[in-house]
Design a protein around this motif. Structure first.
Motif, PDB file in Angstrom:
ATOM      1  N   UNK A 398     -87.057  -8.186 -31.812  1.00  0.00           N
ATOM      2  CA  UNK A 398     -85.982  -7.689 -32.672  1.00  0.00           C
ATOM      3  C   UNK A 398     -85.040  -6.744 -31.929  1.00  0.00           C
ATOM      4  N   UNK A 399     -85.472  -6.235 -30.781  1.00  0.00           N
ATOM      5  CA  UNK A 399     -84.677  -5.242 -30.039  1.00  0.00           C
ATOM      6  C   UNK A 399     -83.926  -5.844 -28.855  1.00  0.00           C
ATOM      7  N   UNK A 400     -84.166  -7.113 -28.534  1.00  0.00           N
ATOM      8  CA  UNK A 400     -83.603  -7.691 -27.316  1.00  0.00           C
ATOM      9  C   UNK A 400     -82.080  -7.703 -27.334  1.00  0.00           C
ATOM     10  N   UNK A 401     -81.501  -8.088 -28.460  1.00  0.00           N
ATOM     11  CA  UNK A 401     -80.045  -8.129 -28.542  1.00  0.00           C
ATOM     12  C   UNK A 401     -79.430  -6.756 -28.365  1.00  0.00           C
ATOM     13  N   UNK A 402     -80.029  -5.750 -28.974  1.00  0.00           N
ATOM     14  CA  UNK A 402     -79.507  -4.389 -28.854  1.00  0.00           C
ATOM     15  C   UNK A 402     -79.608  -3.890 -27.422  1.00  0.00           C
ATOM     16  N   UNK A 403     -80.660  -4.267 -26.705  1.00  0.00           N
ATOM     17  CA  UNK A 403     -80.783  -3.856 -25.306  1.00  0.00           C
ATOM     18  C   UNK A 403     -79.635  -4.416 -24.478  1.00  0.00           C
ATOM     19  N   UNK A 404     -79.295  -5.676 -24.727  1.00  0.00           N
ATOM     20  CA  UNK A 404     -78.190  -6.267 -23.973  1.00  0.00           C
ATOM     21  C   UNK A 404     -76.876  -5.570 -24.300  1.00  0.00           C
ATOM     22  N   UNK A 405     -76.662  -5.230 -25.565  1.00  0.00           N
ATOM     23  CA  UNK A 405     -75.435  -4.530 -25.946  1.00  0.00           C
ATOM     24  C   UNK A 405     -75.338  -3.156 -25.277  1.00  0.00           C
ATOM     25  N   UNK A 406     -76.519  -2.543 -24.981  1.00  0.00           N
ATOM     26  CA  UNK A 406     -76.517  -1.242 -24.313  1.00  0.00           C
ATOM     27  C   UNK A 406     -76.549  -1.388 -22.793  1.00  0.00           C
ATOM     28  N   UNK A 407     -76.207  -2.592 -22.336  1.00  0.00           N
ATOM     29  CA  UNK A 407     -76.019  -2.869 -20.911  1.00  0.00           C
ATOM     30  C   UNK A 407     -77.307  -2.755 -20.097  1.00  0.00           C
ATOM     31  N   UNK A 408     -78.405  -3.162 -20.704  1.00  0.00           N
ATOM     32  CA  UNK A 408     -79.664  -3.268 -19.955  1.00  0.00           C
ATOM     33  C   UNK A 408     -80.226  -4.679 -20.167  1.00  0.00           C
ATOM     34  N   UNK A 429     -97.677 -17.929 -30.759  1.00  0.00           N
ATOM     35  CA  UNK A 429     -96.273 -18.330 -30.916  1.00  0.00           C
ATOM     36  C   UNK A 429     -95.350 -17.323 -30.239  1.00  0.00           C
ATOM     37  N   UNK A 430     -94.385 -17.848 -29.517  1.00  0.00           N
ATOM     38  CA  UNK A 430     -93.407 -17.001 -28.823  1.00  0.00           C
ATOM     39  C   UNK A 430     -92.194 -16.823 -29.726  1.00  0.00           C
ATOM     40  N   UNK A 431     -91.763 -15.598 -29.996  1.00  0.00           N
ATOM     41  CA  UNK A 431     -90.594 -15.392 -30.859  1.00  0.00           C
ATOM     42  C   UNK A 431     -89.381 -16.152 -30.344  1.00  0.00           C
ATOM     43  N   UNK A 432     -88.574 -16.663 -31.273  1.00  0.00           N
ATOM     44  CA  UNK A 432     -87.406 -17.447 -30.909  1.00  0.00           C
ATOM     45  C   UNK A 432     -86.480 -16.675 -29.993  1.00  0.00           C
ATOM     46  N   UNK A 433     -86.299 -15.379 -30.247  1.00  0.00           N
ATOM     47  CA  UNK A 433     -85.389 -14.577 -29.430  1.00  0.00           C
ATOM     48  C   UNK A 433     -85.825 -14.530 -27.981  1.00  0.00           C
ATOM     49  N   UNK A 434     -87.128 -14.635 -27.733  1.00  0.00           N
ATOM     50  CA  UNK A 434     -87.627 -14.634 -26.354  1.00  0.00           C
ATOM     51  C   UNK A 434     -87.539 -16.018 -25.732  1.00  0.00           C
ATOM     52  N   UNK A 435     -87.720 -17.052 -26.550  1.00  0.00           N
ATOM     53  CA  UNK A 435     -87.637 -18.417 -26.008  1.00  0.00           C
ATOM     54  C   UNK A 435     -86.230 -18.734 -25.517  1.00  0.00           C
ATOM     55  N   UNK A 436     -85.241 -18.149 -26.147  1.00  0.00           N
ATOM     56  CA  UNK A 436     -83.855 -18.506 -25.850  1.00  0.00           C
ATOM     57  C   UNK A 436     -83.239 -17.691 -24.724  1.00  0.00           C
ATOM     58  N   UNK A 437     -83.904 -16.670 -24.239  1.00  0.00           N
ATOM     59  CA  UNK A 437     -83.295 -15.778 -23.244  1.00  0.00           C
ATOM     60  C   UNK A 437     -83.471 -16.317 -21.827  1.00  0.00           C
TER      61      UNK A 437
END
Length: 450
Positions: A398-408, A429-437
């Motif tokens: 749930x935090x991956x997108x926010x990390x990218x927005x904060x330039x990390x 099961x691997x979360x969808x947000x991790x599968x797509x990165x």
């Protein structure tokens, strides 16, 4: 070599609680004072030094008191050169440096008055001018000598450049007045020139830790003179009834296990004398709530695997002591995604079963890890195996997108890559947000995954 006797003091007690003695051969021993042992609120210095009348001899005493000295060079090197001491002369070094031991302890020449007392914001601190603060940060950043007149009032463990200071109620940085004995309230970490982003990476890791429910020290990134620093609120501080700052007694896991700082990684010890899961179990079972402490440690281990923190060594976990000796698992601190640095090892600080790296962790190794921690029920181990990795991974996803927005983005990619590796091995099961990165690519261009 001359015999040397030192008083060991603990904040909150008027008189010394014990004595550290060096004999003519250079061996050291520690003994509690008889008057202290008779007190109802007597607190052991360490799990490795339980309250007892008999003295603790060299191996145990040396390991504990050596951990009070800082790991990095600086004032330690100066004292060694000036006084003609050797690094193994623990008592000789503490004779000169023991008044500034990290934490609530001080080691002083026999008969000396206490040097650590509660601190009053109004009278015990001096604001640090901005130009001097910049000079301090630049010196730490370049790993050079601190500006004249600057003393770190609480020498700190670890190899990162850092200094202890106080943040006043109005937000200004300050230092204790010379001779006041007042505690600091924060630690300022300054990355060197080869690790410019470390403050941001550690801040993000610490914030993720808090967001996922771990009791975690508060942090913020503070730019000073164009350098991003990390300001960490000390977890070993409190307030008394007069609203003064007081030190809380704490020890790290190396001290609790009676290990010298050189053995803070499992790989540096040997069976029966190392930082491993069996030793960790003994520590956690000494806390006021062993079941909760074990659950926290298990979840912290999985969290560290997923964010790429391979540096969870014995000095990066701690215990907090209440008066009278009740022990709590301390908040998390020093969480840095070390796998972002291609120059550092991918070997874990302690093994998961027999696994020494993330890619060696399997359901069987995790099961062995849980069993070694004292989770005797096979059903309970199965629930933990299925539940903890999935829950922590979902929280991080749930935090991956926010990390990218904060330039990390590199940290987000590292976490996603680690999720795919660990959860894949666990058959979860691997979360969808991790599968797509994107797969994480090391900052020097090498792949983390082979």
């Amino acid at each position: 070599m001359e015999v040397l006797a030192l008083d060991v003091r603990l904040d909150g007690f008027v008189d010394p609680i014990g004595a550290l003695v060096r004999d003519e051969n250079g061996s050291v021993a520690f003994v509690y004072k008889a008057d202290y042992l008779r007190r109802s609120d007597a607190t052991a210095l360490s799990l490795s030094l339980p309250l007892a009348e008999e003295p603790y001899r060299d191996v145990i005493a040396r390991a504990f008191f050596d951990n009070l000295l800082q790991e990095r060079n600086g004032v330690l090197t100066d004292v060694l050169a000036r006084e003609g001491l050797t690094r193994d002369d623990i008592a000789g070094l503490l004779y000169h440096l023991g008044k500034d031991c990290a934490g609530a302890l001080s080691v002083l020449p026999s008969g000396s008055p206490p040097t650590k007392v509660p601190g009053d914001y109004e009278s015990d601190y001096v604001p640090i001018p901005q130009d001097r603060m910049i000079a301090i940060v630049e010196a730490l950043h370049q790993r050079k000598r601190l500006p004249d007149g600057t003393e770190d009032p609480s020498p700190l463990a670890g190899v990162q450049s850092k200094i202890a200071l106080t943040v006043l109620p109005d937000g200004r940085f300050a230092e204790p007045k010379r001779g006041s004995g007042g505690p600091t309230t924060h630690i300022l970490k300054v990355p060197d020139r080869d690790h410019q982003q470390d403050a941001r990476y550690e801040a993000e890791a610490m914030r993720l830790s808090g967001a996922l429910g771990f009791d975690t020290a508060e942090v913020s990134v503070v730019p000073i003179g164009g350098i991003e620093t990390l300001l960490v609120t000390r977890f070993d501080r409190g307030r008394d009834r007069q609203n003064r700052i007081v030190r809380l007694h704490q020890e790290d896991f190396a001290q609790a296990l009676g290990l010298p700082v050189s053995m803070k990684y499992e790989r540096r010890g040997k069976a029966g004398r190392r930082f491993d899961v069996s030793g960790i179990r003994r520590i956690l079972e000494a806390t006021v709530d062993p079941a909760q402490a074990k659950e926290t440690f298990i979840r912290a281990t999985i969290f560290d695997l997923l964010i790429g923190n391979n540096d969870g060594h014995a000095k990066n976990f701690a215990l907090l002591y209440e008066p009278g000796g009740r022990i709590h698992f301390a908040p998390r601190y020093d969480i840095l995604p070390t796998r972002l640095d291609d120059t550092l090892t991918d070997e874990l600080a302690y093994r998961i079963g027999e696994a020494e790296t993330l890619d060696e962790v399997t359901p069987e190794q995790l099961n062995a890890f849980l069993l070694a921690l004292g989770i005797e029920s096979a059903a309970a181990r199965k629930r933990m195996h299925q539940r903890y990795p999935s829950e922590i991974a979902l929280g991080l996803a749930d935090c991956l997108g926010a990390l990218e927005k904060r330039q990390v983005k590199s940290l987000a990619d590292l976490i996603a890559t680690n999720m795919r590796m660990l959860l894949g091995a666990m058959r979860l099961e691997i979360p969808q947000a991790a599968r797509d990165r994107d797969a994480f690519i090391g900052l020097a261009g090498g792949w983390l995954m082979s």
